[in-house]
Design an enzyme around this catalytic site. Sequence first.
Site, PDB file in Angstrom:
ATOM      1  CG  HIS A 307      -2.079   0.942   1.091  1.00 10.80           C
ATOM      2  ND1 HIS A 307      -1.996   2.278   1.368  1.00 10.80           N
ATOM      3  CD2 HIS A 307      -3.334   0.717   0.656  1.00 10.80           C
ATOM      4  CE1 HIS A 307      -3.169   2.843   1.130  1.00 10.80           C
ATOM      5  NE2 HIS A 307      -3.999   1.926   0.692  1.00 10.80           N
ATOM      6  CG  ASP A 364      -8.254  -4.111  -3.300  1.00 11.89           C
ATOM      7  OD1 ASP A 364      -7.434  -3.200  -3.485  1.00 11.89           O
ATOM      8  OD2 ASP A 364      -9.494  -3.942  -3.341  1.00 11.89           O
TER       9      ASP A 364
HETATM   10  C1  SDX Z   1      -5.986   0.251  -3.208  1.00 12.05           C
HETATM   11  O1  SDX Z   1      -4.147   4.707  -2.072  1.00 12.05           O
HETATM   12  C2  SDX Z   1      -5.148   4.097  -1.556  1.00 12.05           C
HETATM   13  O2  SDX Z   1      -5.629   4.458  -0.494  1.00 12.05           O
HETATM   14  C3  SDX Z   1      -5.691   2.934  -2.378  1.00 12.05           C
HETATM   15  C4  SDX Z   1      -6.766   2.103  -1.679  1.00 12.05           C
HETATM   16  C5  SDX Z   1      -8.035   2.891  -1.474  1.00 12.05           C
HETATM   17  O3  SDX Z   1      -8.805   2.552  -0.559  1.00 12.05           O
HETATM   18  O4  SDX Z   1      -8.320   3.797  -2.314  1.00 12.05           O
HETATM   19  O5  SDX Z   1      -6.296   1.645  -0.427  1.00 12.05           O
HETATM   20  C6  SDX Z   1      -7.156   0.891  -2.524  1.00 12.05           C
HETATM   21  O6  SDX Z   1      -5.680   0.636  -4.317  1.00 12.05           O
HETATM   22  C7  SDX Z   1      -5.168  -0.780  -2.463  1.00 12.05           C
HETATM   23  C8  SDX Z   1      -3.945  -1.285  -3.298  1.00 12.05           C
HETATM   24  C9  SDX Z   1      -4.429  -2.354  -4.291  1.00 12.05           C
HETATM   25  N1  SDX Z   1      -3.333  -2.707  -5.216  1.00 12.05           N
HETATM   26  C10 SDX Z   1      -2.729  -3.914  -5.130  1.00 12.05           C
HETATM   27  O7  SDX Z   1      -2.952  -4.755  -4.253  1.00 12.05           O
HETATM   28  C11 SDX Z   1      -1.707  -4.163  -6.256  1.00 12.05           C
HETATM   29  C12 SDX Z   1      -0.421  -4.776  -5.659  1.00 12.05           C
HETATM   30  N2  SDX Z   1       0.244  -3.734  -4.858  1.00 12.05           N
HETATM   31  C13 SDX Z   1       1.139  -2.882  -5.529  1.00 12.05           C
HETATM   32  O8  SDX Z   1       1.333  -2.872  -6.860  1.00 12.05           O
HETATM   33  C14 SDX Z   1       1.726  -1.738  -4.691  1.00 12.05           C
HETATM   34  O9  SDX Z   1       1.965  -2.216  -3.440  1.00 12.05           O
HETATM   35  C15 SDX Z   1       0.896  -0.481  -4.637  1.00 12.05           C
HETATM   36  C16 SDX Z   1       0.559   0.003  -6.005  1.00 12.05           C
HETATM   37  C17 SDX Z   1      -0.354  -0.716  -3.857  1.00 12.05           C
HETATM   38  C18 SDX Z   1       1.723   0.578  -3.905  1.00 12.05           C
HETATM   39  O10 SDX Z   1       2.790   0.855  -4.712  1.00 12.05           O
HETATM   40  P1  SDX Z   1       3.919   1.940  -4.265  1.00 12.05           P
HETATM   41  O11 SDX Z   1       3.582   2.584  -2.980  1.00 12.05           O
HETATM   42  O12 SDX Z   1       4.149   2.824  -5.453  1.00 12.05           O
HETATM   43  O13 SDX Z   1       5.137   1.048  -3.968  1.00 12.05           O
HETATM   44  P2  SDX Z   1       6.153   0.563  -5.048  1.00 12.05           P
HETATM   45  O14 SDX Z   1       5.429   0.059  -6.255  1.00 12.05           O
HETATM   46  O15 SDX Z   1       7.162   1.641  -5.232  1.00 12.05           O
HETATM   47  O16 SDX Z   1       6.806  -0.698  -4.311  1.00 12.05           O
HETATM   48  C19 SDX Z   1       7.818  -0.517  -3.327  1.00 12.05           C
HETATM   49  C20 SDX Z   1       8.603  -1.830  -3.353  1.00 12.05           C
HETATM   50  C21 SDX Z   1       9.058  -2.195  -4.757  1.00 12.05           C
HETATM   51  O17 SDX Z   1      10.220  -3.004  -4.609  1.00 12.05           O
HETATM   52  P3  SDX Z   1      11.698  -2.288  -4.767  1.00 12.05           P
HETATM   53  O18 SDX Z   1      11.689  -1.571  -6.120  1.00 12.05           O
HETATM   54  O19 SDX Z   1      11.810  -1.330  -3.606  1.00 12.05           O
HETATM   55  O20 SDX Z   1      12.676  -3.431  -4.720  1.00 12.05           O
HETATM   56  O21 SDX Z   1       7.746  -2.908  -2.948  1.00 12.05           O
HETATM   57  C22 SDX Z   1       7.595  -3.815  -4.033  1.00 12.05           C
HETATM   58  C23 SDX Z   1       7.972  -3.076  -5.297  1.00 12.05           C
HETATM   59  O22 SDX Z   1       8.441  -3.978  -6.273  1.00 12.05           O
HETATM   60  N3  SDX Z   1       6.177  -4.193  -4.047  1.00 12.05           N
HETATM   61  C24 SDX Z   1       5.730  -5.429  -4.254  1.00 12.05           C
HETATM   62  C25 SDX Z   1       4.328  -5.335  -4.122  1.00 12.05           C
HETATM   63  N4  SDX Z   1       3.973  -4.067  -3.850  1.00 12.05           N
HETATM   64  C26 SDX Z   1       5.124  -3.366  -3.814  1.00 12.05           C
HETATM   65  N5  SDX Z   1       6.362  -6.591  -4.539  1.00 12.05           N
HETATM   66  C27 SDX Z   1       5.576  -7.674  -4.688  1.00 12.05           C
HETATM   67  N6  SDX Z   1       4.210  -7.677  -4.571  1.00 12.05           N
HETATM   68  C28 SDX Z   1       3.566  -6.516  -4.291  1.00 12.05           C
HETATM   69  N7  SDX Z   1       2.244  -6.498  -4.172  1.00 12.05           N
END
Ligand code: SDX
Length: 428
Positions: A307, A364
């Site tokens: 998140h 989710d």
């Molecule tokens: C919602 O913002 C809100 O409030 C949203 C929400 C709402 O109520 O409106 O809460 C609803 O959208 C919840 C999120 C649903 N999305 C997912 O579940 C999709 C999977 N999660 C991600 O793609 C990710 O975690 C995000 C998009 C939710 C957050 O992304 P960020 O904050 O931009 O973090 P990032 O992509 O920069 O990741 C940071 C690190 C990375 O690794 P490094 O580059 O540091 O090595 O964490 C890793 C990412 O690769 N990472 C994951 C991961 N999520 C982040 N690795 C594996 N699986 C994951 N799910």
Amino acid sequence: MSEVAKIELDGKVYELPIIVGTENEKAIDISKLRDVTGYVTLDTGYKNTGATTSSITFLDGEEGILHYRGYPIEQLAEKATFLEVSYLLIYGALPTTKQLEEFENSIKKHTLVHEDMKRFFEAYPAKAHPMGVLSSMISSLSTFYPESLDPNRSADMKNLTVHRLIAKLPTLAAWSFKNSLSHPFMYPKNEYGYVKNFLYMMFGMPTEEFHVDPVVISALNTLLILHADHEQNCSTSTVRIVGSSNANLYSTISAGISALWGPLHGGANQEVIEMLEQIQADGGNVDKWVAKAKDKEDPFRLMGFGHRVYKNFDPRATIIKKACDEVLIKLGINDPLLDIAKKLEKVALEDEYFKARNLYPNVDFYSGIIYKALGIPTDMFTVMFALGRLPGWIAQWKEMTENKEPIGRPRQIYTGFTKRDYINIEER
Ligand code: SDX
């Protein structure tokens, strides 16, 4: 604590005001930065940038706190109804009995849509994704109410549009589902409450008496409340920026629906179930899939994990996980996907990669398992998210318009070619 932030640029020290919110969140106010220094700030994805001040929702990502107008989400999920929470978000206070009754009666009066809209459904392909149908239908509502095209026409018209949206979204959502099955559309029944009426339009048939387990109504009421608002997330920020151009509210909400559809945002709940089904089909080897999620060469991510703000736990996921167990037991459902989800969560939370990145289950991760238990098809999961988030989008839009915030127009840092002359095609 100092009242100003000092910044030194090109040998000159500038002072920028510091503002502190009621929950002690702190910000450097840079609204005059470019005028005073010629510099802008850069923050791709707005990870460190506050777009506005707001009194609607407070969340603390470190502590896993979520309040709507000061009320903890845990209490609202347990004690309130979804329309009560919608009223709270939109009008700023918990309604009295009379206010809630008037609100509910007004919503009941607007649940029908113009009969001509039924023809729109005939044009969609049978397997049209309901989010594509819903975003178009909601924007199309503006064509049936030309008086709503000016969102600031009058307070009464603004309120009527708000009530029409809350009343008609469930009808259009349920009809998009019925249309995908080529089943007859069910017209709303005003003697039913908001949630039961939606379930009736989704699962009712003209040939049968409609019965629904109160457990299902209660579970859906809780899920809608948990999704109702979440401060400046991607789709809410979309609603605010589209609304800031004075676009009508129907088109503004339609833009929010489109942003929510993305698999990184609200579309994740559909992705989670499809991921769990993929793991199940692959023999349930969660270790293999956790390893894939960690592999930078592999595009696979653990959907429903991570998140932007919650870096400890998502309080909504905690409530939904508990509700998952209760609903499945009460409905006598044994869904192997729940066992896979719990195993996946356990393995991931013990894994250094996830711990180092503060990746926890988000809203989710478990919601799809309950939707599935309630008989809601996977491609309707994000529609359910939109149904829940609608009052939050409306509340945030209303706050923005009432605060007369300017049109949103971020700046950039240009990194393209500097000035160069046109080259005739024969010389290229
Ligand atoms: C919602 O913002 C809100 O409030 C949203 C929400 C709402 O109520 O409106 O809460 C609803 O959208 C919840 C999120 C649903 N999305 C997912 O579940 C999709 C999977 N999660 C991600 O793609 C990710 O975690 C995000 C998009 C939710 C957050 O992304 P960020 O904050 O931009 O973090 P990032 O992509 O920069 O990741 C940071 C690190 C990375 O690794 P490094 O580059 O540091 O090595 O964490 C890793 C990412 O690769 N990472 C994951 C991961 N999520 C982040 N690795 C594996 N699986 C994951 N799910």
